[in-house]
Scaffold this motif. Structure first.
Motif, PDB file in Angstrom:
ATOM      1  N   VAL A 132      -3.290  -6.997 -14.137  1.00 19.61           N
ATOM      2  CA  VAL A 132      -2.286  -6.394 -13.252  1.00 19.61           C
ATOM      3  C   VAL A 132      -2.722  -4.990 -12.853  1.00 19.61           C
ATOM      4  O   VAL A 132      -2.616  -4.584 -11.693  1.00 19.61           O
ATOM      5  N   PHE A 133      -3.227  -4.232 -13.836  1.00 22.30           N
ATOM      6  CA  PHE A 133      -3.720  -2.886 -13.541  1.00 22.30           C
ATOM      7  C   PHE A 133      -4.875  -2.946 -12.540  1.00 22.30           C
ATOM      8  O   PHE A 133      -4.981  -2.091 -11.647  1.00 22.30           O
ATOM      9  N   LEU A 134      -5.731  -3.954 -12.660  1.00 24.30           N
ATOM     10  CA  LEU A 134      -6.842  -4.116 -11.727  1.00 24.30           C
ATOM     11  C   LEU A 134      -6.326  -4.338 -10.305  1.00 24.30           C
ATOM     12  O   LEU A 134      -6.851  -3.763  -9.343  1.00 24.30           O
ATOM     13  N   MET A 135      -5.278  -5.140 -10.163  1.00 29.02           N
ATOM     14  CA  MET A 135      -4.706  -5.386  -8.842  1.00 29.02           C
ATOM     15  C   MET A 135      -4.048  -4.129  -8.280  1.00 29.02           C
ATOM     16  O   MET A 135      -4.097  -3.874  -7.068  1.00 29.02           O
ATOM     17  N   MET A 136      -3.426  -3.351  -9.161  1.00 33.37           N
ATOM     18  CA  MET A 136      -2.861  -2.076  -8.719  1.00 33.37           C
ATOM     19  C   MET A 136      -3.963  -1.095  -8.326  1.00 33.37           C
ATOM     20  O   MET A 136      -3.817  -0.313  -7.380  1.00 33.37           O
ATOM     21  N   TRP A 137      -5.065  -1.147  -9.039  1.00 31.07           N
ATOM     22  CA  TRP A 137      -6.229  -0.313  -8.729  1.00 31.07           C
ATOM     23  C   TRP A 137      -6.724  -0.622  -7.308  1.00 31.07           C
ATOM     24  O   TRP A 137      -7.071   0.273  -6.550  1.00 31.07           O
ATOM     25  N   PHE A 138      -6.771  -1.923  -6.970  1.00 25.00           N
ATOM     26  CA  PHE A 138      -7.157  -2.306  -5.610  1.00 25.00           C
ATOM     27  C   PHE A 138      -6.267  -1.611  -4.587  1.00 25.00           C
ATOM     28  O   PHE A 138      -6.745  -1.084  -3.578  1.00 25.00           O
ATOM     29  N   ARG A 139      -4.952  -1.637  -4.854  1.00 23.63           N
ATOM     30  CA  ARG A 139      -3.997  -1.126  -3.860  1.00 23.63           C
ATOM     31  C   ARG A 139      -4.207   0.352  -3.572  1.00 23.63           C
ATOM     32  O   ARG A 139      -4.125   0.777  -2.422  1.00 23.63           O
ATOM     33  N   TRP A 140      -4.475   1.126  -4.611  1.00 20.39           N
ATOM     34  CA  TRP A 140      -4.548   2.574  -4.431  1.00 20.39           C
ATOM     35  C   TRP A 140      -5.972   3.071  -4.253  1.00 20.39           C
ATOM     36  O   TRP A 140      -6.226   4.263  -4.345  1.00 20.39           O
ATOM     37  N   THR A 141      -6.911   2.154  -3.982  1.00 23.27           N
ATOM     38  CA  THR A 141      -8.312   2.532  -3.790  1.00 23.27           C
ATOM     39  C   THR A 141      -8.831   2.157  -2.402  1.00 23.27           C
ATOM     40  O   THR A 141      -9.491   2.966  -1.744  1.00 23.27           O
ATOM     41  N   PHE A 142      -8.515   0.926  -1.956  1.00 23.13           N
ATOM     42  CA  PHE A 142      -9.106   0.425  -0.716  1.00 23.13           C
ATOM     43  C   PHE A 142      -8.150   0.570   0.461  1.00 23.13           C
ATOM     44  O   PHE A 142      -6.936   0.401   0.306  1.00 23.13           O
ATOM     45  N   PRO A 143      -8.672   0.866   1.655  1.00 23.67           N
ATOM     46  CA  PRO A 143      -7.820   0.935   2.854  1.00 23.67           C
ATOM     47  C   PRO A 143      -7.431  -0.464   3.319  1.00 23.67           C
ATOM     48  O   PRO A 143      -8.105  -1.447   3.020  1.00 23.67           O
ATOM     49  N   ALA A 188      -1.848  -4.599  -0.944  1.00 27.75           N
ATOM     50  CA  ALA A 188      -2.966  -3.855  -0.358  1.00 27.75           C
ATOM     51  C   ALA A 188      -4.241  -4.145  -1.144  1.00 27.75           C
ATOM     52  O   ALA A 188      -4.195  -4.309  -2.369  1.00 27.75           O
ATOM     53  N   PRO A 189      -5.399  -4.228  -0.475  1.00 25.87           N
ATOM     54  CA  PRO A 189      -5.629  -3.951   0.953  1.00 25.87           C
ATOM     55  C   PRO A 189      -5.357  -5.133   1.876  1.00 25.87           C
ATOM     56  O   PRO A 189      -5.827  -5.148   3.002  1.00 25.87           O
ATOM     57  N   PHE A 190      -4.602  -6.130   1.388  1.00 23.22           N
ATOM     58  CA  PHE A 190      -4.303  -7.322   2.191  1.00 23.22           C
ATOM     59  C   PHE A 190      -2.819  -7.363   2.571  1.00 23.22           C
ATOM     60  O   PHE A 190      -2.231  -8.438   2.631  1.00 23.22           O
ATOM     61  N   ASP A 191      -2.213  -6.223   2.821  1.00 17.82           N
ATOM     62  CA  ASP A 191      -0.768  -6.178   3.066  1.00 17.82           C
ATOM     63  C   ASP A 191      -0.429  -6.089   4.546  1.00 17.82           C
ATOM     64  O   ASP A 191       0.493  -5.366   4.939  1.00 17.82           O
ATOM     65  N   MET A 192      -1.150  -6.820   5.375  1.00 16.60           N
ATOM     66  CA  MET A 192      -0.867  -6.811   6.806  1.00 16.60           C
ATOM     67  C   MET A 192       0.527  -7.339   7.108  1.00 16.60           C
ATOM     68  O   MET A 192       1.131  -7.000   8.125  1.00 16.60           O
ATOM     69  N   ALA A 193       1.063  -8.190   6.227  1.00 17.51           N
ATOM     70  CA  ALA A 193       2.398  -8.738   6.451  1.00 17.51           C
ATOM     71  C   ALA A 193       3.487  -7.686   6.293  1.00 17.51           C
ATOM     72  O   ALA A 193       4.608  -7.867   6.772  1.00 17.51           O
ATOM     73  N   GLU A 194       3.176  -6.581   5.604  1.00 17.86           N
ATOM     74  CA  GLU A 194       4.161  -5.524   5.367  1.00 17.86           C
ATOM     75  C   GLU A 194       3.623  -4.169   5.824  1.00 17.86           C
ATOM     76  O   GLU A 194       4.003  -3.141   5.262  1.00 17.86           O
ATOM     77  N   ALA A 195       2.751  -4.171   6.805  1.00 12.40           N
ATOM     78  CA  ALA A 195       2.114  -2.919   7.234  1.00 12.40           C
ATOM     79  C   ALA A 195       3.167  -1.926   7.724  1.00 12.40           C
ATOM     80  O   ALA A 195       3.705  -2.073   8.820  1.00 12.40           O
ATOM     81  N   GLU A 196       3.465  -0.922   6.884  1.00  9.69           N
ATOM     82  CA  GLU A 196       4.563   0.000   7.197  1.00  9.69           C
ATOM     83  C   GLU A 196       4.342   0.756   8.503  1.00  9.69           C
ATOM     84  O   GLU A 196       5.286   0.985   9.257  1.00  9.69           O
ATOM     85  N   SER A 197       3.109   1.121   8.788  1.00 12.25           N
ATOM     86  CA  SER A 197       2.820   1.900   9.995  1.00 12.25           C
ATOM     87  C   SER A 197       2.954   1.077  11.265  1.00 12.25           C
ATOM     88  O   SER A 197       3.051   1.627  12.355  1.00 12.25           O
ATOM     89  N   GLU A 198       2.978  -0.262  11.131  1.00 13.18           N
ATOM     90  CA  GLU A 198       3.071  -1.124  12.306  1.00 13.18           C
ATOM     91  C   GLU A 198       4.386  -1.896  12.375  1.00 13.18           C
ATOM     92  O   GLU A 198       4.975  -2.039  13.439  1.00 13.18           O
TER      93      GLU A 198
END
Length: 354
Positions: A305-316, A229-239
């Protein structure tokens, strides 16, 4: 070239003095493989725990706190659970490709990990095309995702696999061009030589503004490359449920799951090596105390790595069209201009020195 510490040099000498050269070489390769498999497993479990802790911190939760001290054994318990789960699959799946796909993903991650220089003495293979090798290996990894999605005979898995393929192929361009921008400074693809150049200063400092731009583009593209995330369209759980690994269970699912975290670490490790001097400390004490090299390398990598995790839990999550627009209309042209600017800077410096 296999680099060795004093203890590994002793093992090397003992093996070659006790048996034939071919057998000693084979045993050395097996031992190296075991060491890297252990690093792979431990790093994967540790990163999963860190991810859950970071997620809890961002969401004002406690996170894992039951199994072991402060939940430190939670991921170990999860791994044992996955080991004990039944390996299920669909009746109409292509059995051979369905079973092969997870190994593509896990083996490519291991091969990429082998060329990462943790210290001057801790690097399995220091080849003269290190950066090119890493880019090539990352391209092969997506084959496992495509195979897994297609062979599962599940429309959601197939859609997830196709999205991942398009995304990976697109953002590999930005990763490659941002690394090429820094290679213009070093003049070498060999990772050890890239680190040697940085003894007079990290490349992100030597390269001025173009290096900072290349680093920012690399981190954005690297996050997209790992399908996070926010580039996880390949694993979009809601879709798509779980995306390309919807039909996988047990350890086969664990291979996909762990490979994502190891790939995240590899992206951070490459950035650490190319932009931030790998094992080199900012205080010049790595040479006299080699163990500090591992500390500095892991410290820099874990910050990224923390920066990449920060991306995941910040951006839609982005839509597919937004994801591709970001790459082809913004990052790629910016990267091309950045390479030209870096080439001019390198050429002007060489001209002045001449």
């Amino acid at each position: 070239m296999i680099r060795a510490l004093s203890i590994t040099r002793s093992i090397h000498d003992w093996l070659y003095s006790s048996m034939s050269e071919n057998m000693a070489y084979f045993i050395e390769m097996v031992l190296i493989a075991i060491v890297y498999l252990a690093i792979f497993a431990v790093a994967g479990l540790f990163l999963v725990l860190i991810e859950r802790r970071v997620a809890a911190w961002f969401q004002l939760r406690i996170g894992p706190n039951r199994v072991g001290f402060q939940g430190l054994l939670q991921t170990m318990a999860d791994a044992l659970k996955l080991l004990s789960k039944e390996l299920t699959g669909t009746e109409k799946a292509d059995k051979f490709l369905y079973n092969l796909a997870p190994y593509f993903v896990i083996i490519t991650a291991l091969m990429a990990l082998a060329v990462i220089p943790f210290t001057q003495d801790f690097q399995a293979f220091d080849i003269n095309i290190g950066i090119l090798f890493l880019i090539a290996i990352s391209s092969i990894g997506v084959i496992g995702i495509l195979l897994g999605g297609w062979s599962s005979n599940n429309k959601f898995a197939l859609i997830g696999a196709m999205r991942s393929g398009v995304q990976t192929i697109s953002y590999e361009l930005s990763i490659g061009l941002s690394l090429l921008t820094m290679i213009l400074i070093t003049g070498s693809l060999q990772l050890s030589e890239i680190v040697e150049v940085q003894k007079s200063g990290w490349l992100i400092v030597q390269g001025h503004i173009p290096a900072i731009i290349a680093f920012m583009i690399y981190m954005i593209a690297g996050t997209a490359e790992t399908n996070r995330a926010p580039f996880d369209m390949a694993e979009a759980e809601s879709e798509l449920g779980a995306g390309f690994h919807t039909e996988y269970s047990g350890m086969k699912f664990a291979y996909f799951f762990l490979a994502e975290f190891i790939n995240m670490f590899i992206i951070a490790a490459i950035a650490t090596t190319v932009f931030f001097g790998a094992w080199l400390s900012p205080f010049g004490i790595t040479e006299s105390i080699p163990i500090l090299g591992v500390f500095w390398f892991l410290a820099k990598a874990m910050v990224l790595v923390f920066l990449m995790m920060w991306f995941r839990w910040t951006f839609p999550r982005l839509r597919v069209d937004q994801l591709l627009t970001l790459e082809w209309k913004y990052l790629l042209p910016l990267n091309l201009m950045n390479i030209v600017i870096m080439a001019l800077i390198v050429w002007l410096n060489l001209t002045i020195q001449f």
